[in-house]
Design a protein around this motif. Structure first.
Motif, short mmCIF file in Angstrom:
data_model
loop_
_atom_site.label_atom_id
_atom_site.label_comp_id
_atom_site.label_asym_id
_atom_site.label_seq_id
_atom_site.Cartn_x
_atom_site.Cartn_y
_atom_site.Cartn_z
N LYS A 85 -75.47 22.61 11.43
CA LYS A 85 -74.08 23.02 11.20
C LYS A 85 -73.21 21.78 11.15
O LYS A 85 -73.25 20.96 12.06
N GLU A 97 -69.05 20.65 10.17
CA GLU A 97 -67.74 21.22 9.87
C GLU A 97 -66.72 20.13 9.63
O GLU A 97 -66.79 19.04 10.18
N PHE A 134 -67.31 24.49 6.16
CA PHE A 134 -68.54 24.51 6.95
C PHE A 134 -69.76 24.42 6.04
O PHE A 134 -69.78 24.98 4.95
N SER A 165 -68.04 31.20 10.83
CA SER A 165 -67.83 29.80 11.23
C SER A 165 -68.06 29.59 12.73
O SER A 165 -68.31 28.46 13.15
#
Length: 165
Positions: free
Chosen positions: A12, A14, A19, A79
């Motif tokens: 992940k 961001e 994202f 998210s």
């Protein structure tokens, strides 16, 4: 089309409200083509009921990537997911982009901006593999709206960026 209820977030990244998720899903990754999308269930709750359609950003042997921007309640919930969290996904859906051997040696321009750049990374890499010279034009409102610029550059893709400001 397949369903993978055991897909798992393995990466992940961001940038503000943008994202990038790496998703382990051998069942879905194998047949994915540039321009296709996934329908992602964002919550185990009744609301929001509908899955969210998200472009396939990249494919590796056993995983896929999706790139998205928070645009409402569903993507806001998505998210908040963390590495290791499971996802329930349908896909790959759609016909995807089509090209033929005639692209070899030709210059192909790909134009996208903001979250609309999502499917173009996968397409650019496949076109380059097919022998095309790929030029990516990436736009946004301001520099923070170009979070994937370095990823395209690191992949050796020819990219030009422009912002409204």
């Amino acid at each position: 089309m397949s369903k993978d209820s055991a897909a798992r977030i393995i990466r992940k990244q961001e940038w503000g409200n943008y994202f990038l998720f790496g998703i382990e899903s051998p069942a879905l990754a194998g047949g994915a083509k540039p321009g296709q999308f996934l329908m992602v269930r964002v919550s185990d709750q009744v609301y929001p009921l509908l899955r969210r359609p998200l472009s396939i950003h990249a494919r590796e042997s056993n995983s896929l990537e999706i790139f998205f921007q928070i645009a409402g309640k569903g993507t806001a919930l998505l998210s908040q997911k963390k590495e290791g969290d499971g996802l329930d996904i349908l896909g790959p859906l759609g016909k995807g982009y089509a090209w033929n051997a005639g692209v070899k040696g030709k210059t192909v321009f790909l134009v996208g901006g903001g979250r609309g750049i999502a499917p173009l990374y996968f397409l650019a890499r496949e076109l380059r593999t097919a022998g095309a010279r790929v030029k990516v034009l990436y736009g946004g409102k301001s520099l923070p709206d170009l979070p994937l610029k370095q990823k395209f550059e690191k992949a050796g893709l020819d990219i030009s960026c422009s912002t409204d400001d």
